[in-house]
Design a protein around this motif. Structure first.
Motif, PDB file in Angstrom:
ATOM      1  N   ARG A  87      55.125  30.515  -3.864  1.00  0.00           N
ATOM      2  CA  ARG A  87      55.020  30.179  -5.290  1.00  0.00           C
ATOM      3  C   ARG A  87      54.564  28.741  -5.463  1.00  0.00           C
ATOM      4  N   LYS A  88      55.095  27.848  -4.649  1.00  0.00           N
ATOM      5  CA  LYS A  88      54.675  26.447  -4.695  1.00  0.00           C
ATOM      6  C   LYS A  88      53.205  26.317  -4.281  1.00  0.00           C
ATOM      7  N   ALA A  89      52.807  27.082  -3.268  1.00  0.00           N
ATOM      8  CA  ALA A  89      51.421  27.045  -2.810  1.00  0.00           C
ATOM      9  C   ALA A  89      50.473  27.507  -3.907  1.00  0.00           C
ATOM     10  N   ARG A  90      50.832  28.572  -4.582  1.00  0.00           N
ATOM     11  CA  ARG A  90      49.988  29.071  -5.676  1.00  0.00           C
ATOM     12  C   ARG A  90      49.869  28.029  -6.786  1.00  0.00           C
ATOM     13  N   ALA A  91      50.992  27.403  -7.133  1.00  0.00           N
ATOM     14  CA  ALA A  91      50.975  26.386  -8.177  1.00  0.00           C
ATOM     15  C   ALA A  91      50.144  25.176  -7.779  1.00  0.00           C
ATOM     16  N   ALA A  92      50.083  24.910  -6.466  1.00  0.00           N
ATOM     17  CA  ALA A  92      49.307  23.771  -5.970  1.00  0.00           C
ATOM     18  C   ALA A  92      47.819  24.078  -5.861  1.00  0.00           C
ATOM     19  N   GLY A  93      47.431  25.337  -6.092  1.00  0.00           N
ATOM     20  CA  GLY A  93      46.022  25.695  -6.093  1.00  0.00           C
ATOM     21  C   GLY A  93      45.533  26.491  -4.903  1.00  0.00           C
ATOM     22  N   MET A  94      46.421  26.830  -3.981  1.00  0.00           N
ATOM     23  CA  MET A  94      45.989  27.647  -2.847  1.00  0.00           C
ATOM     24  C   MET A  94      45.526  29.009  -3.351  1.00  0.00           C
ATOM     25  N   ARG A  95      44.383  29.467  -2.829  1.00  0.00           N
ATOM     26  CA  ARG A  95      43.798  30.686  -3.388  1.00  0.00           C
ATOM     27  C   ARG A  95      43.786  31.872  -2.414  1.00  0.00           C
ATOM     28  N   ARG A  96      43.906  31.606  -1.102  1.00  0.00           N
ATOM     29  CA  ARG A  96      43.849  32.719  -0.143  1.00  0.00           C
ATOM     30  C   ARG A  96      44.999  32.605   0.858  1.00  0.00           C
ATOM     31  N   ALA A  97      45.668  33.724   1.097  1.00  0.00           N
ATOM     32  CA  ALA A  97      46.788  33.756   2.045  1.00  0.00           C
ATOM     33  C   ALA A  97      46.586  34.910   3.011  1.00  0.00           C
ATOM     34  N   VAL A  98      46.719  34.617   4.308  1.00  0.00           N
ATOM     35  CA  VAL A  98      46.636  35.631   5.350  1.00  0.00           C
ATOM     36  C   VAL A  98      47.976  35.632   6.084  1.00  0.00           C
ATOM     37  N   LEU A  99      48.676  36.732   5.976  1.00  0.00           N
ATOM     38  CA  LEU A  99      50.045  36.853   6.487  1.00  0.00           C
ATOM     39  C   LEU A  99      50.063  37.647   7.782  1.00  0.00           C
ATOM     40  N   LEU A 100      50.774  37.128   8.781  1.00  0.00           N
ATOM     41  CA  LEU A 100      50.994  37.871  10.015  1.00  0.00           C
ATOM     42  C   LEU A 100      52.250  38.717   9.866  1.00  0.00           C
ATOM     43  N   SER A 101      52.084  40.026   9.961  1.00  0.00           N
ATOM     44  CA  SER A 101      53.210  40.953   9.894  1.00  0.00           C
ATOM     45  C   SER A 101      53.198  41.807  11.158  1.00  0.00           C
ATOM     46  N   SER A 102      53.500  43.076  11.034  1.00  0.00           N
ATOM     47  CA  SER A 102      53.578  43.974  12.199  1.00  0.00           C
ATOM     48  C   SER A 102      53.153  45.363  11.789  1.00  0.00           C
ATOM     49  N   SER A 103      52.540  46.071  12.727  1.00  0.00           N
ATOM     50  CA  SER A 103      52.152  47.456  12.455  1.00  0.00           C
ATOM     51  C   SER A 103      53.364  48.322  12.144  1.00  0.00           C
ATOM     52  N   ALA A 104      54.546  47.890  12.609  1.00  0.00           N
ATOM     53  CA  ALA A 104      55.761  48.682  12.414  1.00  0.00           C
ATOM     54  C   ALA A 104      56.402  48.461  11.057  1.00  0.00           C
ATOM     55  N   ILE A 105      55.904  47.479  10.276  1.00  0.00           N
ATOM     56  CA  ILE A 105      56.562  47.121   9.017  1.00  0.00           C
ATOM     57  C   ILE A 105      55.587  47.282   7.857  1.00  0.00           C
ATOM     58  N   PRO A 106      55.775  48.272   7.004  1.00  0.00           N
ATOM     59  CA  PRO A 106      54.890  48.464   5.858  1.00  0.00           C
ATOM     60  C   PRO A 106      55.265  47.541   4.707  1.00  0.00           C
ATOM     61  N   ALA A 107      54.412  47.493   3.703  1.00  0.00           N
ATOM     62  CA  ALA A 107      54.743  46.752   2.481  1.00  0.00           C
ATOM     63  C   ALA A 107      56.040  47.292   1.902  1.00  0.00           C
ATOM     64  N   GLY A 108      56.941  46.379   1.565  1.00  0.00           N
ATOM     65  CA  GLY A 108      58.223  46.786   1.018  1.00  0.00           C
ATOM     66  C   GLY A 108      59.255  47.132   2.070  1.00  0.00           C
ATOM     67  N   GLY A 109      58.846  47.083   3.338  1.00  0.00           N
ATOM     68  CA  GLY A 109      59.767  47.384   4.426  1.00  0.00           C
ATOM     69  C   GLY A 109      60.688  46.211   4.698  1.00  0.00           C
ATOM     70  N   PRO A 110      61.421  46.258   5.806  1.00  0.00           N
ATOM     71  CA  PRO A 110      62.357  45.178   6.109  1.00  0.00           C
ATOM     72  C   PRO A 110      61.641  43.892   6.479  1.00  0.00           C
ATOM     73  N   ALA A 111      62.418  42.791   6.472  1.00  0.00           N
ATOM     74  CA  ALA A 111      61.936  41.489   6.921  1.00  0.00           C
ATOM     75  C   ALA A 111      60.637  41.107   6.202  1.00  0.00           C
ATOM     76  N   VAL A 112      59.548  40.855   6.954  1.00  0.00           N
ATOM     77  CA  VAL A 112      58.311  40.356   6.355  1.00  0.00           C
ATOM     78  C   VAL A 112      57.656  41.382   5.439  1.00  0.00           C
ATOM     79  N   GLY A 113      58.098  42.633   5.500  1.00  0.00           N
ATOM     80  CA  GLY A 113      57.595  43.643   4.575  1.00  0.00           C
ATOM     81  C   GLY A 113      57.819  43.286   3.124  1.00  0.00           C
ATOM     82  N   GLN A 114      58.872  42.524   2.839  1.00  0.00           N
ATOM     83  CA  GLN A 114      59.136  42.081   1.473  1.00  0.00           C
ATOM     84  C   GLN A 114      58.111  41.049   1.016  1.00  0.00           C
TER      85      GLN A 114
END
Length: 279
Positions: A87-114
Motif C-alpha cells: 500500500r505504501k509502495a502504491r502511494a509512492a508511485g510504484m506501478r509494477r509488482a512481480v511477486l514470487l509465490s509457488s506453484s503449490a499456492i493459488p490466489a487466496g491460498g495460504p501464506a503468500v496466496g493472500q
C-alpha cells in the motif's frame, strides 16, 4: 518529481533475487538491491530493507517504479507485513509488482496466496511467478543437499509423485521479462522445468552424474513434519510437509511452456543443473 525508473529487488542476495538483479543490471537497468544487511551487489545500489522494520521501507521505495517481491522467509502469514508495504509502495508511485509465490499456492491460498489475491487490485501492472520446486534445493547448504552429501539420501513424503523441478536461473529470466517488457503479464505464471520427475528419478540423475550413490528414502507425513519442526515453527513445518503430501497425490505432475514463451529459450534440465552445481 522523481522519475520512477528504478527497479527494487527484495532479497537481492537470495536464490532468485541475486539472479534477477544480475539480469536487470546486464540490461542496463537501475536497480536497488534490497536486503537486511544492504550487502553490496555489483552494478546495483545496495539498500537496507527488512519486511519487519517499516522504518526501512521509505528509503527502499524512493524513486522505485517496479519491484521484485520475495516474501519474508519462514513466515506463515507474509500478508501481515507485505500488504502494508505494498500500500505504501502504491502511494509512492510504484506501478509494477512481480511477486514470487509457488506453484503449490493459488490466489487466496495460504501464506503468500493472500498477497497474490490482493495484488491485481493494487497495481495495474503485475505478475505472480509460481515456480515449481527449485533444482537449487539439491545444492549448497539446503537440507536435501546436506542429506545427499552426508547420508547419500533424499528424504521426502512425496512417494512416487512427480515434480517439474525448475532452475532458479529460469525463474530469474522470467522475472526480468515480467519486470521490463513493455506489457506486463498481468496474470500468474506457472513455471516448470522441461520434465516432471519423481524424487527417485532425481536421486538416479545425481547418482549417475556425480558417481556417488544417492537413494530416495520415503517418509510419512508425520515423520517429515517432525523433522522440519526441529528447525522451524510447527505451523510452517506442517505446511511444508503438507506440500509433500500434495506432490504424492499428483498436484505437481505437470510441465508448462511459460519459460520458453517468455524468454525465447527452453528451461534447463536437471542433468545440466547437476553437472553445473553439484560437485
Amino acid at each position: 518529481m522523481t522519475d520512477l525508473d528504478t527497479t527494487l529487488v527484495i532479497g537481492a542476495t537470495g536464490t532468485t533475487g541475486r539472479r534477477v538483479t544480475a539480469g536487470l543490471v546486464a540490461e542496463g537497468r537501475h536497480v536497488k538491491a534490497a536486503g537486511r544487511n544492504a550487502t553490496p551487489v555489483d552494478g546495483a545500489q545496495a539498500v537496507r530493507f527488512d519486511w519487519n522494520e517499516p522504518a526501512t521501507w521509505d528509503e527502499a521505495l524512493a524513486g522505485v517504479g517496479r519491484a521484485y517481491l520475495v516474501p519474508p522467509i519462514g513466515s506463515s502469514d507474509p500478508a501481515a507485513v507485505m500488504l502494508p508495504f505494498l500500500r505504501k509502495a502504491r502511494a509512492a508511485g510504484m506501478r509494477r509488482a512481480v511477486l514470487l509465490s509457488s506453484s503449490a499456492i493459488p490466489a487466496g491460498g495460504p501464506a503468500v496466496g493472500q498477497v497474490h489475491e490482493e495484488l491485481p487490485g493494487m497495481f495495474e501492472e503485475w505478475a505472480v511467478l509460481r515456480p515449481s520446486w527449485f533444482m537449487q534445493n539439491f545444492a549448497g547448504q539446503t537440507p536435501h543437499a546436506r542429506s545427499i552429501r552426508e547420508d547419500g539420501a533424499i528424504r521426502t513424503a512425496t512417494g512416487q509423485g512427480r515434480v517439474g523441478f525448475i532452475d532458479a536461473e529460469d525463474i530469474a529470466a522470467v522475472a526480468v521479462r515480467a519486470l521490463t517488457d513493455e506489457q506486463a503479464p498481468d496474470t500468474d505464471l506457472i513455471l516448470t522445468g522441461p520434465q516432471a520427475l519423481s524424487y527417485g528419478d532425481v536421486a538416479a540423475v545425481i547418482s549417475e552424474v556425480t558417481g556417488r550413490p544417492v537413494e530416495h528414502q520415503h517418509l510419512t507425513f508425520e515423520q517429515l513434519r517432525d523433522r522440519w519442526a526441529a528447525e522451524i515453527p510447527l505451523e510452517f513445518a506442517t505446511m511444508l510437509a503438507g506440500m509433500d503430501r500434495t506432490i504424492a497425490d499428483g498436484a505437481e505432475d505437470r510441465t508448462t511452456d511459460t519459460v520458453e514463451r517468455l524468454t525465447g529459450r527452453p528451461p534447463g534440465t536437471l542433468r545440466a543443473f547437476v553437472e553445473r552445481e553439484i560437485p
